[in-house]
Each structure stands twice: as C-alpha cells, then as structure tokens.
Design a protein around this motif. Structure first.
Motif, short mmCIF file in Angstrom:
data_model
loop_
_atom_site.label_atom_id
_atom_site.label_comp_id
_atom_site.label_asym_id
_atom_site.label_seq_id
_atom_site.Cartn_x
_atom_site.Cartn_y
_atom_site.Cartn_z
N LYS A 126 0.84 -1.19 0.00
CA LYS A 126 0.00 0.00 0.00
C LYS A 126 0.88 1.25 0.00
CE LYS A 126 -3.77 2.37 2.39
NZ LYS A 126 -4.67 2.37 3.58
N LEU A 127 0.65 2.10 -0.99
CA LEU A 127 1.45 3.31 -1.12
C LEU A 127 1.00 4.37 -0.11
CD1 LEU A 127 3.70 4.01 -3.19
CD2 LEU A 127 1.99 5.35 -4.43
N PRO A 128 1.92 4.94 0.68
CA PRO A 128 1.56 6.00 1.62
C PRO A 128 0.94 7.20 0.91
CG PRO A 128 3.75 5.15 2.10
CD PRO A 128 3.35 4.56 0.79
N GLU A 129 0.09 7.92 1.59
CA GLU A 129 -0.64 9.03 0.98
C GLU A 129 0.27 10.14 0.49
OE1 GLU A 129 -3.64 10.50 3.56
OE2 GLU A 129 -4.83 8.65 3.54
N HIS A 130 1.38 10.35 1.17
CA HIS A 130 2.26 11.47 0.82
C HIS A 130 3.33 11.07 -0.20
CE1 HIS A 130 3.99 9.29 4.19
NE2 HIS A 130 5.18 9.71 3.81
N ILE A 131 3.20 9.89 -0.78
CA ILE A 131 4.17 9.43 -1.78
C ILE A 131 3.44 9.13 -3.09
CG2 ILE A 131 5.79 7.58 -2.39
CD1 ILE A 131 6.59 7.42 0.52
N THR A 132 3.90 9.73 -4.17
CA THR A 132 3.29 9.54 -5.49
C THR A 132 4.37 9.73 -6.55
OG1 THR A 132 1.44 10.19 -6.91
CG2 THR A 132 2.61 11.97 -5.77
N GLY A 133 4.00 9.63 -7.81
CA GLY A 133 4.99 9.83 -8.85
C GLY A 133 4.58 9.26 -10.19
N VAL A 134 5.59 8.97 -10.99
CA VAL A 134 5.40 8.54 -12.38
C VAL A 134 6.00 7.15 -12.57
CG1 VAL A 134 5.69 9.18 -14.80
CG2 VAL A 134 5.69 10.96 -13.04
N ILE A 135 5.20 6.22 -13.05
CA ILE A 135 5.72 4.89 -13.36
C ILE A 135 6.16 4.85 -14.82
CG2 ILE A 135 4.44 3.67 -11.57
CD1 ILE A 135 2.39 2.88 -13.65
N GLU A 136 7.12 4.02 -15.09
CA GLU A 136 7.73 3.93 -16.42
C GLU A 136 7.37 2.58 -17.05
OE1 GLU A 136 12.22 3.68 -18.37
OE2 GLU A 136 11.94 3.86 -16.21
N ARG A 137 6.75 2.63 -18.21
CA ARG A 137 6.36 1.41 -18.89
C ARG A 137 6.81 1.48 -20.35
NH1 ARG A 137 6.09 0.33 -14.44
NH2 ARG A 137 4.38 -0.55 -13.19
N PRO A 138 8.02 0.97 -20.66
CA PRO A 138 8.47 0.95 -22.05
C PRO A 138 7.43 0.27 -22.95
CG PRO A 138 10.25 0.35 -20.59
CD PRO A 138 9.01 0.40 -19.74
N LEU A 139 7.43 0.66 -24.21
CA LEU A 139 6.38 0.24 -25.13
C LEU A 139 6.80 -1.05 -25.85
CD1 LEU A 139 5.70 3.83 -26.42
CD2 LEU A 139 4.41 2.57 -24.69
N TYR A 140 6.77 -2.14 -25.10
CA TYR A 140 7.26 -3.41 -25.62
C TYR A 140 6.48 -3.87 -26.85
CZ TYR A 140 8.87 -3.42 -20.75
OH TYR A 140 9.41 -3.07 -19.55
N GLN A 141 5.18 -4.05 -26.66
CA GLN A 141 4.35 -4.61 -27.73
C GLN A 141 4.42 -3.75 -28.98
OE1 GLN A 141 3.07 -7.60 -28.60
NE2 GLN A 141 1.38 -7.63 -27.11
N GLN A 142 4.36 -2.41 -28.80
CA GLN A 142 4.42 -1.52 -29.94
C GLN A 142 5.74 -1.66 -30.69
OE1 GLN A 142 3.37 -0.83 -26.89
NE2 GLN A 142 2.00 0.94 -26.80
N ASN A 143 6.83 -1.84 -29.96
CA ASN A 143 8.12 -2.00 -30.61
C ASN A 143 8.23 -3.32 -31.35
OD1 ASN A 143 10.34 0.16 -30.23
ND2 ASN A 143 9.32 0.13 -28.24
N PHE A 144 7.75 -4.38 -30.74
CA PHE A 144 7.82 -5.69 -31.41
C PHE A 144 6.96 -5.70 -32.67
CE2 PHE A 144 8.42 -7.36 -26.83
CZ PHE A 144 9.76 -7.02 -26.86
N ASN A 145 5.80 -5.09 -32.58
CA ASN A 145 4.93 -5.01 -33.77
C ASN A 145 5.55 -4.13 -34.85
OD1 ASN A 145 3.08 -6.63 -32.48
ND2 ASN A 145 1.77 -4.95 -31.82
N LEU A 146 6.21 -3.05 -34.42
CA LEU A 146 6.89 -2.17 -35.37
C LEU A 146 7.99 -2.91 -36.10
CD1 LEU A 146 7.52 0.71 -36.49
CD2 LEU A 146 9.04 1.00 -34.51
N ILE A 147 8.81 -3.66 -35.38
CA ILE A 147 9.89 -4.42 -36.00
C ILE A 147 9.33 -5.42 -36.99
CG2 ILE A 147 11.76 -6.08 -35.57
CD1 ILE A 147 12.14 -4.66 -32.83
#
Length: 319
Positions: A126-147
C-alpha cells in the motif's frame, strides 16, 4: 550604523526570507552522466528551476557493486535528515526500494519517477498518501509489432539486457506478453554480451537493447555505457532497436517507439511543483507518455529499413 542603512538591511533580510525557495533533494539511483539521468534531470529542472532549490545525490548503483548499495542509501538518508528538504524526488527503482520506506516513516513528501515495478510493493502493498509519482512502462508490444512491420521476414527478436535491478522487471513485463517470437536475455558480463551480439544472426533477425549500463568487464570493473553501445552498433550482424530515445542515434540503435526521459522528468517535476504549492493535496500516480517514433536516417539507411508512408509523418528523424 545610520537609521536609514539599518532599515535598508532589515528590508533586505525580510525580502530574502520571503523569497527563499523550498528545498528539493533529488536522489538518483544511477549517476549524473547516465543518459537516462541526464534526460530526466533536465526535465525536472524545466519545471522546478525558479520554483525550488535543487540538491542532488547519486547512489551510483549501476557502477558500484550491489554490496555497496545499502551504504550509499544510508549516506543519502543521513544527508536528507540533516538538510530537512520540503520534498524528495526518487529516481528509479533502486532509490525507491532503498529510501522509500524510510522517507515514508518520516512523513516526507516524495515524488518518484522511472519506476518499473509496482511502487506499492516497496511499502508492503500500500502506497503511503504522501508518496506519489510517475511509473515507467516501455512500449514493448508496440516496438515488437513495429519491428515485424519494418522487417517482414523477421522470425525471432532478441531483447538484450544487463542485470541491473530494473532489468528483471522489464524481463517479467515482456514475458507477460507471452510472445513466442521474443527471447529476453540478461547478462552481467561484457564478454558474454559481446558473444550474444556477434552471434545474434544465428537465431535472431533483430536486437532490441534494453538496459546496458551495468555490465562488468574482464577486469571486474564497470564498462562505460557509451563504449557498450558503440561496440554493439559496430559488431551487430542484425538491426538494432531501442526502447528509449537516448539509445537512438547515427552511432547507436536505428530507431523504435521510444520513451523520452526529458518528458518523464518534466511530468514528475510538474507533480513536485504542485505539491510544493499545496502540500495537503493527494496526487494520483501517473504513467509515462505514450511514446513516439524516432529513427536515425544513417542507421535506417545502413540497415535498409524502409519506413511505410503511413508511419513516415509520425517519425522524429535524427541524423
């Protein structure tokens, strides 16, 4: 001292106190010379310069052995305790894992960025209320489909990673796609990395570079990331693609559907700025942008990669 001068000095000190900026300490998991760090730090500055005083601490976890990481975190935590910042920014999973729970107990406002894992796992679910931010999700599927679209005869794709903490999260995310045409290989030894690259054409038709900044050479020392990239580009028998914009250039990977470190940092900087203005607010976690197509003209030409007309207008071209 004359009365006039006394009044002038008093007004100066009052004005200085009023204009004092809040202190934000930025803790990097890696080091300032790392390409990802350089990009997101510039993004943070674009939102916080003139708003906050920024101080920086680098844990250097990509270059130091794992046995030294906890000591680095202890030193960083001690500095935070001494300086008492108004907010702490934690860059990437190592910083959040090593310092997040301690800062939570201090009730310190925290904005994280570059997190590949579920951030709640570092806080018992459980994330504390005073802690937040940005998660990073590389675009795996999009890259594989692009290739697949750019190399229609390609049968198998190698995703090559070092063994940094983040690499294991990337591996897990890619494996969840359950694609039979993708192999994910993690190595920590530079000579093994070189062997995988040089012999890639025996099994694969393309390489996607993930994390490559934590490789160890024959002398048991860290190998510079620029050296790894330059060698990989010079010796790969198959086209190279990347998940992040810093991996694309005329001397590096040919292209990909990439994330921008600058935009990622700017997003986190905007959140930090908002919290500094109103510390009582609770901001939801955000996810990194949807990415954009980026290609090097030099590398696309070298590998004879033709960009379809339907995609060409979307491409950000580099030399």
């Amino acid at each position: 001292m004359s009365r006039l001068r006394y009044v002038a000095l008093l007004l100066f000190f009052i004005a200085s106190a009023v204009m004092a900026y809040p202190l934000v300490i930025v803790v990097e998991s890696y080091h300032p010379e790392n390409d990802w760090d350089k990009a997101y730090l510039n993004g943070l500055r674009s939102k916080l310069d003139g708003v906050a005083e920024l101080d920086f601490i680098a844990l250097d976890t990509k270059r130091l052995p794992t046995s030294a990481h906890l000591e680095q975190a202890d030193l960083a935590f001690y500095e935070i305790q001494q300086k008492k910042p108004d907010l702490v920014v934690l860059g990437d999973d190592a910083a959040l894992a090593l310092l997040g729970p301690r800062l939570a107990r201090m009730k310190m406002p925290v904005v994280f960025l570059g997190i590949n894992a579920d951030p709640a796992q570092y806080f018992g679910g459980k994330l504390p209320e005073h802690i937040t931010g940005v998660i990073e999700r590389p675009l795996y599927q999009q890259n594989f489909n692009l290739i697949r679209e750019l190399l229609p005869h390609a049968k198998r794709i190698l995703v090559l990673l070092d063994q940094d903490r983040s690499a294991y999260f990337l591996q897990t995310d890619i494996q969840r796609l359950k694609r039979n045409d993708i192999d994910v290989v993690l190595v920590n030894n530079y000579s093994l990395w070189q062997n995988k690259v040089m012999n890639a054409n025996l099994q694969y038709d393309a390489i996607v570079l993930g994390t490559y900044q934590a490789l160890i050479g024959a002398d048991a020392k860290h190998v510079d990331a620029d050296e790894v990239m330059a060698w990989t580009r010079a010796h790969s028998p198959v086209p190279i693609f990347g998940f992040w914009d810093f991996a694309i250039s005329r001397k590096a990977a040919a292209g990909g559907m990439v994330l921008s470190g600058f935009e990622h940092g700017a997003m986190a900087g905007s959140m930090a700025r908002s919290i500094l203005k109103n510390p009582q607010q609770s901001l939801p976690i955000r996810q990194s942008n949807h990415g954009h197509l980026m290609f090097s003209r030099t590398q696309a030409s070298y590998w004879k990669i033709q960009i379809p007309n339907k995609l060409s207008k979307q491409v950000s071209w580099l030399p």
